[in-house]
Design an enzyme around this catalytic site. Structure first.
Site: not given
Length: 215
Positions: A48, A52, A135
Protein backbone atom coordinates in the site's frame (compact mmCIF):
# COMPACT_ATOMS: atom_id res chain seq x y z
CA UNK A 1 -17.89 -1.27 -12.40
CA UNK A 2 -17.45 -3.45 -9.36
CA UNK A 3 -19.95 -4.33 -6.66
CA UNK A 4 -19.12 -4.02 -2.95
CA UNK A 5 -19.40 -7.79 -2.65
CA UNK A 6 -16.93 -8.39 -5.48
CA UNK A 7 -14.64 -5.72 -4.07
CA UNK A 8 -14.62 -7.48 -0.71
CA UNK A 9 -13.91 -10.83 -2.35
CA UNK A 10 -10.91 -9.34 -4.13
CA UNK A 11 -9.55 -7.50 -1.11
CA UNK A 12 -9.98 -10.63 0.99
CA UNK A 13 -7.93 -12.60 -1.53
CA UNK A 14 -5.19 -9.98 -1.32
CA UNK A 15 -5.29 -9.91 2.48
CA UNK A 16 -4.82 -13.67 2.57
CA UNK A 17 -1.58 -13.53 0.56
CA UNK A 18 0.50 -12.47 3.57
CA UNK A 19 -0.08 -11.55 7.22
CA UNK A 20 1.22 -8.00 6.76
CA UNK A 21 0.52 -5.32 4.18
CA UNK A 22 3.35 -2.75 4.23
CA UNK A 23 2.02 0.80 4.50
CA UNK A 24 4.52 2.90 2.57
CA UNK A 25 5.23 6.62 2.53
CA UNK A 26 7.57 7.22 -0.41
CA UNK A 27 9.21 10.60 -0.91
CA UNK A 28 11.72 9.62 -3.61
CA UNK A 29 10.40 7.74 -6.63
CA UNK A 30 13.88 6.30 -7.27
CA UNK A 31 13.42 4.16 -4.16
CA UNK A 32 10.07 2.75 -5.19
CA UNK A 33 11.02 -0.16 -7.40
CA UNK A 34 13.92 -1.55 -5.31
CA UNK A 35 11.72 -1.18 -2.21
CA UNK A 36 8.95 -3.21 -3.82
CA UNK A 37 11.43 -5.83 -4.99
CA UNK A 38 12.85 -6.14 -1.46
CA UNK A 39 9.43 -6.53 0.15
CA UNK A 40 8.17 -9.03 -2.41
CA UNK A 41 11.40 -11.03 -2.05
CA UNK A 42 10.77 -11.16 1.69
CA UNK A 43 7.29 -12.60 1.26
CA UNK A 44 5.11 -9.49 1.39
CA UNK A 45 3.59 -9.12 -2.10
CA UNK A 46 0.72 -6.75 -1.27
CA UNK A 47 1.90 -3.15 -0.96
CA UNK A 48 0.00 0.00 0.00
CA UNK A 49 1.49 3.31 -1.14
CA UNK A 50 -0.11 6.20 0.71
CA UNK A 51 -0.99 9.29 -1.32
CA UNK A 52 0.72 11.56 1.17
CA UNK A 53 3.68 12.71 -0.93
CA UNK A 54 4.13 14.23 -4.39
CA UNK A 55 6.04 11.10 -5.42
CA UNK A 56 3.29 8.64 -4.47
CA UNK A 57 1.59 8.20 -7.84
CA UNK A 58 4.87 7.81 -9.73
CA UNK A 59 5.97 5.35 -7.04
CA UNK A 60 2.87 3.26 -7.71
CA UNK A 61 3.69 3.28 -11.43
CA UNK A 62 7.19 1.99 -10.73
CA UNK A 63 6.14 -0.61 -8.16
CA UNK A 64 3.45 -1.94 -10.47
CA UNK A 65 6.26 -3.18 -12.73
CA UNK A 66 7.60 -5.56 -10.08
CA UNK A 67 6.76 -9.17 -10.80
CA UNK A 68 4.73 -10.83 -8.07
CA UNK A 69 3.66 -7.57 -6.48
CA UNK A 70 0.16 -6.19 -5.96
CA UNK A 71 0.29 -2.42 -5.50
CA UNK A 72 -2.54 -0.37 -4.07
CA UNK A 73 -3.10 3.26 -3.19
CA UNK A 74 -3.79 4.31 0.37
CA UNK A 75 -5.23 7.45 1.91
CA UNK A 76 -7.86 7.74 -0.83
CA UNK A 77 -10.14 10.57 0.25
CA UNK A 78 -11.91 11.84 -2.88
CA UNK A 79 -13.18 10.65 -6.26
CA UNK A 80 -10.20 12.44 -7.82
CA UNK A 81 -7.87 10.35 -5.66
CA UNK A 82 -9.55 7.22 -7.01
CA UNK A 83 -9.15 8.34 -10.62
CA UNK A 84 -5.49 9.21 -10.15
CA UNK A 85 -4.78 5.93 -8.36
CA UNK A 86 -6.36 3.87 -11.14
CA UNK A 87 -4.45 5.85 -13.77
CA UNK A 88 -1.20 5.13 -11.92
CA UNK A 89 -1.87 1.39 -11.98
CA UNK A 90 -3.17 0.74 -8.47
CA UNK A 91 -4.99 -2.59 -8.22
CA UNK A 92 -6.79 -1.79 -4.98
CA UNK A 93 -7.55 1.19 -2.79
CA UNK A 94 -7.47 1.88 0.93
CA UNK A 95 -9.15 4.69 2.84
CA UNK A 96 -8.98 5.79 6.49
CA UNK A 97 -12.76 6.07 6.51
CA UNK A 98 -15.55 5.91 3.96
CA UNK A 99 -18.01 8.27 2.31
CA UNK A 100 -20.69 7.54 -0.26
CA UNK A 101 -18.92 9.75 -2.84
CA UNK A 102 -15.66 7.89 -2.38
CA UNK A 103 -17.24 4.44 -2.55
CA UNK A 104 -19.38 5.42 -5.55
CA UNK A 105 -16.23 6.52 -7.39
CA UNK A 106 -14.30 3.38 -6.53
CA UNK A 107 -17.13 1.10 -7.59
CA UNK A 108 -17.61 3.02 -10.85
CA UNK A 109 -13.89 2.80 -11.57
CA UNK A 110 -13.77 -0.92 -10.81
CA UNK A 111 -11.27 -0.37 -7.99
CA UNK A 112 -11.58 -2.85 -5.09
CA UNK A 113 -11.71 -0.76 -1.93
CA UNK A 114 -10.64 -1.55 1.62
CA UNK A 115 -12.73 1.08 3.42
CA UNK A 116 -11.92 2.23 6.93
CA UNK A 117 -14.14 1.96 9.98
CA UNK A 118 -13.54 2.78 13.64
CA UNK A 119 -16.87 2.05 15.33
CA UNK A 120 -19.58 -0.60 15.24
CA UNK A 121 -21.91 1.88 13.56
CA UNK A 122 -19.40 2.53 10.78
CA UNK A 123 -18.79 -1.21 10.37
CA UNK A 124 -22.55 -1.77 10.12
CA UNK A 125 -22.94 1.00 7.56
CA UNK A 126 -20.28 -0.52 5.32
CA UNK A 127 -21.73 -4.00 5.82
CA UNK A 128 -25.15 -2.69 4.82
CA UNK A 129 -23.62 -1.47 1.57
CA UNK A 130 -22.00 -4.87 1.01
CA UNK A 131 -18.45 -4.47 2.28
CA UNK A 132 -17.56 -7.53 4.35
CA UNK A 133 -13.82 -6.76 4.39
CA UNK A 134 -12.82 -3.51 6.05
CA UNK A 135 -9.89 -1.62 7.51
CA UNK A 136 -10.01 -1.07 11.28
CA UNK A 137 -8.39 2.33 11.76
CA UNK A 138 -6.76 3.72 13.80
CA UNK A 139 -6.47 0.34 15.46
CA UNK A 140 -4.45 1.03 18.60
CA UNK A 141 -6.12 4.38 19.32
CA UNK A 142 -9.51 2.67 19.09
CA UNK A 143 -8.78 0.05 21.72
CA UNK A 144 -6.51 -2.32 19.84
CA UNK A 145 -7.05 -6.05 19.56
CA UNK A 146 -9.51 -6.23 22.49
CA UNK A 147 -11.78 -3.69 20.78
CA UNK A 148 -11.62 -5.52 17.46
CA UNK A 149 -12.41 -8.80 19.18
CA UNK A 150 -15.45 -7.20 20.80
CA UNK A 151 -16.69 -5.87 17.46
CA UNK A 152 -16.42 -9.39 16.09
CA UNK A 153 -18.94 -10.69 18.64
CA UNK A 154 -22.07 -9.14 17.13
CA UNK A 155 -20.55 -8.72 13.65
CA UNK A 156 -18.76 -12.01 12.89
CA UNK A 157 -19.39 -11.74 9.14
CA UNK A 158 -16.95 -8.83 8.77
CA UNK A 159 -13.21 -9.39 8.39
CA UNK A 160 -10.60 -6.72 9.01
CA UNK A 161 -7.15 -5.41 8.25
CA UNK A 162 -6.27 -3.39 11.36
CA UNK A 163 -3.87 -0.51 10.73
CA UNK A 164 -2.57 2.34 12.83
CA UNK A 165 -0.13 1.69 15.62
CA UNK A 166 0.35 -1.94 14.60
CA UNK A 167 3.92 -3.20 15.00
CA UNK A 168 5.86 -6.43 15.17
CA UNK A 169 5.32 -6.32 18.93
CA UNK A 170 1.51 -6.37 18.81
CA UNK A 171 0.75 -7.80 15.35
CA UNK A 172 0.21 -11.30 16.76
CA UNK A 173 -2.50 -9.97 19.09
CA UNK A 174 -4.53 -8.96 16.04
CA UNK A 175 -3.63 -11.93 13.85
CA UNK A 176 -4.85 -14.32 16.53
CA UNK A 177 -8.39 -12.96 16.16
CA UNK A 178 -10.88 -14.83 13.99
CA UNK A 179 -12.03 -11.59 12.35
CA UNK A 180 -8.54 -10.43 11.32
CA UNK A 181 -7.26 -11.36 7.85
CA UNK A 182 -3.98 -9.44 8.02
CA UNK A 183 -2.53 -6.25 9.48
CA UNK A 184 -1.13 -3.12 7.91
CA UNK A 185 2.10 -1.62 9.18
CA UNK A 186 5.00 0.62 8.27
CA UNK A 187 7.68 -1.02 10.41
CA UNK A 188 8.84 -3.29 7.58
CA UNK A 189 10.11 -0.30 5.57
CA UNK A 190 11.73 2.15 8.01
CA UNK A 191 12.79 5.46 6.55
CA UNK A 192 16.45 5.06 7.54
CA UNK A 193 16.80 1.77 5.69
CA UNK A 194 14.99 3.14 2.64
CA UNK A 195 17.19 6.22 2.50
CA UNK A 196 20.34 4.13 2.93
CA UNK A 197 19.25 1.68 0.24
CA UNK A 198 19.47 -1.18 2.71
CA UNK A 199 17.30 -3.48 0.65
CA UNK A 200 18.69 -6.63 2.25
CA UNK A 201 17.73 -5.24 5.63
CA UNK A 202 14.19 -4.53 4.43
CA UNK A 203 13.92 -8.01 2.93
CA UNK A 204 14.94 -9.40 6.32
CA UNK A 205 12.23 -7.37 8.05
CA UNK A 206 9.72 -8.57 5.46
CA UNK A 207 10.65 -12.20 6.06
CA UNK A 208 10.21 -11.70 9.79
CA UNK A 209 6.77 -10.20 9.19
CA UNK A 210 5.78 -12.90 6.70
CA UNK A 211 6.68 -15.54 9.28
CA UNK A 212 3.88 -14.22 11.52
CA UNK A 213 1.52 -16.35 9.43
CA UNK A 214 3.00 -19.45 11.00
CA UNK A 215 2.50 -18.28 14.60
Amino acid sequence: MITPSDASDRTEALCRLAPVIPVLVIEDVALARPLAEALVAGGLPVLEVTLRTPAALDAIREMAKVEGGHVGAGTLLTPDDVARAVDAGATFGVSPGATDRLLDAAEAAGLPMLPGAATSTEVMGLLERGYTVQKFFPAEANGGAPALKSIGGPLPQVRFCPTGGVSLKNARDYLSLSNTLCVGGSWVAPKDKMTAGDWDGITSLAREAAALAAT
